[in-house]
Write a protein that holds these residues in place. Sequence first.
Motif, PDB file in Angstrom:
ATOM      1  N   ASP A 265       0.828  -1.204   0.000  1.00 59.67           N
ATOM      2  CA  ASP A 265       0.000   0.000   0.000  1.00 59.67           C
ATOM      3  C   ASP A 265       0.862   1.253   0.000  1.00 59.67           C
ATOM      4  OD1 ASP A 265      -2.367  -1.417   0.032  1.00 59.67           O
ATOM      5  OD2 ASP A 265      -2.533  -1.415   2.219  1.00 59.67           O
ATOM      6  N   GLY A 266       1.976   1.193   0.720  1.00 56.56           N
ATOM      7  CA  GLY A 266       2.886   2.344   0.741  1.00 56.56           C
ATOM      8  C   GLY A 266       3.491   2.601  -0.616  1.00 56.56           C
ATOM      9  N   ASP A 267       3.854   1.511  -1.324  1.00 56.90           N
ATOM     10  CA  ASP A 267       4.383   1.669  -2.681  1.00 56.90           C
ATOM     11  C   ASP A 267       3.334   2.290  -3.594  1.00 56.90           C
ATOM     12  OD1 ASP A 267       6.892   0.507  -2.098  1.00 56.90           O
ATOM     13  OD2 ASP A 267       6.027  -1.496  -2.302  1.00 56.90           O
ATOM     14  N   ASP A 273       1.927   9.360  -6.584  1.00 55.86           N
ATOM     15  CA  ASP A 273       2.523  10.702  -6.551  1.00 55.86           C
ATOM     16  C   ASP A 273       3.310  11.000  -7.816  1.00 55.86           C
ATOM     17  OD1 ASP A 273       1.516  11.435  -4.105  1.00 55.86           O
ATOM     18  OD2 ASP A 273       3.260  10.764  -2.947  1.00 55.86           O
ATOM     19  N   ASP A 274       3.687   9.921  -8.519  1.00 55.62           N
ATOM     20  CA  ASP A 274       4.423  10.075  -9.769  1.00 55.62           C
ATOM     21  C   ASP A 274       3.398  10.121 -10.908  1.00 55.62           C
ATOM     22  OD1 ASP A 274       5.987   9.913 -12.023  1.00 55.62           O
ATOM     23  OD2 ASP A 274       7.300   8.321 -11.249  1.00 55.62           O
ATOM     24  N   ARG A 280      -3.225   1.434 -15.392  1.00 56.40           N
ATOM     25  CA  ARG A 280      -3.694   0.454 -16.361  1.00 56.40           C
ATOM     26  C   ARG A 280      -2.578  -0.076 -17.252  1.00 56.40           C
ATOM     27  NH1 ARG A 280      -8.263   4.262 -18.765  1.00 56.40           N
ATOM     28  NH2 ARG A 280      -6.476   5.647 -18.462  1.00 56.40           N
ATOM     29  N   THR A 281      -1.502   0.669 -17.397  1.00 53.36           N
ATOM     30  CA  THR A 281      -0.459   0.248 -18.331  1.00 53.36           C
ATOM     31  C   THR A 281       0.901   0.006 -17.683  1.00 53.36           C
ATOM     32  OG1 THR A 281       0.078   2.556 -18.830  1.00 53.36           O
ATOM     33  CG2 THR A 281      -1.577   1.476 -20.232  1.00 53.36           C
ATOM     34  N   THR A 282       1.126   0.572 -16.522  1.00 57.93           N
ATOM     35  CA  THR A 282       2.425   0.415 -15.863  1.00 57.93           C
ATOM     36  C   THR A 282       2.613  -1.019 -15.390  1.00 57.93           C
ATOM     37  OG1 THR A 282       2.428   2.713 -15.117  1.00 57.93           O
ATOM     38  CG2 THR A 282       3.883   1.178 -13.956  1.00 57.93           C
ATOM     39  N   VAL A 287       7.559  -0.780 -10.652  1.00 55.98           N
ATOM     40  CA  VAL A 287       7.309   0.024  -9.444  1.00 55.98           C
ATOM     41  C   VAL A 287       7.431  -0.795  -8.159  1.00 55.98           C
ATOM     42  CG1 VAL A 287       5.849   1.767 -10.550  1.00 55.98           C
ATOM     43  CG2 VAL A 287       4.817  -0.384  -9.745  1.00 55.98           C
ATOM     44  N   MET A 288       7.755  -2.066  -8.269  1.00 59.45           N
ATOM     45  CA  MET A 288       7.854  -2.912  -7.077  1.00 59.45           C
ATOM     46  C   MET A 288       9.128  -2.617  -6.288  1.00 59.45           C
ATOM     47  SD  MET A 288       9.035  -6.568  -8.736  1.00 59.45           S
ATOM     48  CE  MET A 288      10.665  -6.778  -9.454  1.00 59.45           C
TER      49      MET A 288
END
Length: 340
Positions: A265-267, A273-274, A280-282, A287-288
């Motif tokens: 959840d923190g990630d 914020d970015d 839907r596409t990332t 981002v992990m």
Amino acid sequence: MAMSEMATSPTSPAPDPSAPALADSGRRVFAIEADALTAVAARLDGDFSAACRLMLETRGRVVCTGMGKSGHIARKIAATLASTGTPAFYVHPGEAAHGDLGMITDADVVLALSYSGESDEILLLLPVLRRQGNRLIAMTGRANSSLAREADVHLDVSVPAEACPLDLAPTSSTTASLAMGDALAVALLEARGFTADDFARSHPAGALGRRLLLHIADVMHAGDDVPRVDADATLSEALVEMSRKRLGMTAIVDAGGRLLGLFTDGDLRRALDDHRVDVRTTRIADVMTRSPKTIGSDALAVEAAQLMETHKIGGLLVIDANRRVVGALNIHDLLRARVV
């Protein structure tokens, strides 16, 4: 005077001592009982060691017995011995004479408490115990009493004075007997090399038992309850998995189930914020968190709590020796298990 008049006659009001007077009474009891314990401790000698030796060498258990207040102390001593590595139980001497003697085997050591050393109910048992071959430890306040003379070992718990101002209610004497029982239990504990792990095994429902006996495998989510996605999953697919499994995180794994990373959840808050991140596409792999904190299933649950506290994290993935994800847990799982 008529009976009706007597019934309604005023009585003298009960004394109403001041708070300082009550506190003074309490302090006086502490002082008297402290002196009693000091006097008894000064007499610990070879008899104490002999009593410990009998308990250590017995092939059976320690049977504690006593009447009245001494019975209450004997029951507590039995419980303390049993929880610290010396098998023990309490037998009421009155009930023993009516059948409960069958609970005592010839391999048992008997610890009998009687401050006077003349309790009829206990003295009545002695011939039977002698015929059966039981060794007897007496704890009394009179070295020349019948019970003390019949015992293999006598523990002298005589005190200078009872704390009761009437010298009637057992106070200092029961405190001394209780302390003597604690001294026996601790001496035996140390002689046996009894450890905190041993204590936990006899207290599985207690806080220490939970901390020392509960393993990660006992509290973790496993199988289909573990949130996981592959590295090609989108951020939105990972969020769906996190919502379904309700652990606030998901593991990212390869085709063999081996850990690649973690998303929490923190990630998610940091990713949102970015503004370049599109849920839907990332790809979740972009981002992990790589190399997250993990733990093994055979570790203690308390270790997970310590790891979470040290690194300020709310959950952990559980992996095997090949880094395959086999479970997951969060702080709420530890709270439900009362580890924290």
